[in-house]
Scaffold this active site. Structure first.
Site, PDB file in Angstrom:
ATOM      1  N   SER A 130      -5.471 -30.943 -28.964  1.00  0.00           N
ATOM      2  CA  SER A 130      -5.061 -32.296 -29.010  1.00  0.00           C
ATOM      3  C   SER A 130      -6.427 -32.953 -27.946  1.00  0.00           C
ATOM      4  CB  SER A 130      -4.006 -32.600 -28.520  1.00  0.00           C
ATOM      5  OG  SER A 130      -3.509 -34.000 -28.803  1.00  0.00           O
ATOM      6  N   THR A 131      -6.119 -33.935 -27.309  1.00  0.00           N
ATOM      7  CA  THR A 131      -6.978 -34.457 -26.635  1.00  0.00           C
ATOM      8  C   THR A 131      -7.985 -33.646 -25.815  1.00  0.00           C
ATOM      9  OG1 THR A 131      -5.226 -36.076 -25.914  1.00  0.00           O
ATOM     10  CG2 THR A 131      -7.306 -36.525 -24.691  1.00  0.00           C
ATOM     11  N   HIS A 187      -5.345 -32.504 -33.560  1.00  0.00           N
ATOM     12  CA  HIS A 187      -4.645 -33.937 -33.721  1.00  0.00           C
ATOM     13  C   HIS A 187      -5.668 -34.952 -34.088  1.00  0.00           C
ATOM     14  CE1 HIS A 187      -0.851 -32.650 -31.101  1.00  0.00           C
ATOM     15  NE2 HIS A 187      -1.003 -32.049 -32.054  1.00  0.00           N
ATOM     16  N   MET A 219      -2.584 -33.217 -24.644  1.00  0.00           N
ATOM     17  CA  MET A 219      -1.244 -33.669 -23.925  1.00  0.00           C
ATOM     18  C   MET A 219      -0.003 -33.445 -24.592  1.00  0.00           C
ATOM     19  SD  MET A 219       0.110 -35.504 -21.663  1.00  0.00           S
ATOM     20  CE  MET A 219      -0.888 -36.481 -20.681  1.00  0.00           C
ATOM     21  N   ASP A 242       2.975 -29.913 -28.067  1.00  0.00           N
ATOM     22  CA  ASP A 242       3.030 -29.517 -29.430  1.00  0.00           C
ATOM     23  C   ASP A 242       2.509 -28.063 -29.617  1.00  0.00           C
ATOM     24  OD1 ASP A 242       3.331 -29.617 -32.362  1.00  0.00           O
ATOM     25  OD2 ASP A 242       1.181 -30.200 -32.633  1.00  0.00           O
TER      26      ASP A 242
END
Length: 366
Positions: free
Chosen positions: A178-179, A204, A297, A300
């Site tokens: 993600s991030t 993401h 973050m 998931d």
């Protein structure tokens, strides 16, 4: 001393500056301490106010956002959330911004900006909160940032261990991020040899950006990188990225693994979701799977990664020191899903070593 997240908004649109200021100031834990209509004004405000986070538009007068971001990350590294546009050009520039060190981005609509930004308000403030705790690193002075700049990693980057040799085509590598993940994924893929097993990736990212992301990686890697298409066979030497705004997992068609891309509901608030991809690895691939959890973050994919481990997968997790945000990796470790916790630069060599060591003792499905 205020504990609020202090934000400077940099955008040449008075409307956008006003909207973002209002959205930020509605939050109990943050405040917009200043706005600027161009980078030259912003530079002085940043020096004076030392904000926790900056929101930055790409296209502005006097100096575009990319040039400004490059200078900022070389001289005064600060968490930045880019305000991007949902266009092909916007996607390309956004990926360049992430390469230069921006923490994340928000894709604003091309029309109906006022209503669109209000609809995105939860996403905007969530990303500001993440940026406020992210690890940002100083950009090397030799790193180019102009319009024609390219990655410092050339397509000819050698793999850490040469060709893998004979491997089972049943092997599949699963990656979730993600991030901070776009650069982390690149760091791994550019170091993999062309005979790597099929690689499936959920990052993401919204619709409209994954096409450019895949194309950018494809130009840098020895393997072929593409957006996944529903029903296509997963082939060695290829990496498949979940298209933004869809769910992506691995399926079976006879003796072959195939990509399944559908309009499934968000999972853990994400679409695509790492949980969805990793669950398919646990259910269908088992001990022929290897999984990698990268910066991001939230949680998931953490529970599903443990399911993969229980099904026989061998799992790598990025360590805290090399993460932009140590959320998803931390949760994976907490779930007992990690076989190895490694710095980002060590993951590709460890993966290649693991694949090579298993080349003569592959697990075949019955």
């Amino acid at each position: 001393m205020s504990s609020k997240i202090r934000v400077i908004v940099v955008d040449d649109s008075a409307l956008v500056r006003s909207l973002l200021s209002e959205i930020i100031n509605r939050q109990a834990d943050m405040e917009c301490v200043a706005t600027a209509n161009d980078p030259l004004v912003a530079r002085e405000l940043i020096r004076e106010l030392d904000p926790d986070v900056i929101t930055l538009d790409v296209e502005m007068p006097h100096m575009d956002g990319i040039d400004f971001l490059g200078r900022l990350m070389r001289l005064r590294p600060t968490p930045v959330v880019m305000i991007s546009t949902l266009t092909e050009r916007g996607a390309e520039v956004t990926l360049r911004a992430l390469e230069l060190g921006a923490v994340d981005f928000v894709a604003k609509p091309r029309v109906g900006i006022a209503g669109g930004l209000q609809e995105l308000s939860h996403q905007i403030v969530d990303k500001i909160r993440v940026a406020a705790v992210a690890q940002v690193r100083r950009l090397p002075r030799e790193h180019p940032s102009g319009p024609g700049a390219t990655s410092s990693l050339a397509p000819s980057t050698p793999s850490p261990a040469g060709l893998l040799g004979r491997l089972s085509t049943e092997k599949i590598v699963f990656i979730g991020a993600s991030t901070g993940g776009t650069e982390a994924i690149k760091e791994i893929l550019v170091h993999l040899p062309p005979d790597s097993p099929a690689i499936v990736i959920t990052q993401h990212m919204p619709a409209g950006f994954t096409t450019s992301f895949a194309a950018r990686l494809n130009g840098l890697c020895q393997i072929r990188v593409k957006e996944a298409s529903n029903g296509e066979r997963l082939l060695p030497g290829h990496a498949y990225i979940a298209p933004g705004g869809t769910q992506f997992h691995v399926g079976r068609s006879g003796a072959n693994y195939v990509a399944v891309v559908d309009d499934g509901a968000p999972v853990n608030r994400h679409k695509p979701s790492v949980e969805v991809l990793f669950k398919s690895g646990a259910a269908l691939v088992g001990r022929n799977a290897l999984a990698i959890m990268l910066t991001g973050m939230g949680a998931d994919g953490a529970a599903a990664m443990r399911e993969m481990k229980d099904a026989g997968s061998y799992n790598f997790v990025q360590d805290e020191a090399s993460c932009v945000v140590f959320g998803m990796p931390r949760e994976a470790i907490a779930h007992g899903a990690a076989d190895e916790v490694l710095a980002l630069h060590a993951i590709a060599p460890a993966l290649v070593a693991r694949l090579r060591s298993s080349g003569d003792r592959v697990h075949h499905r019955i």
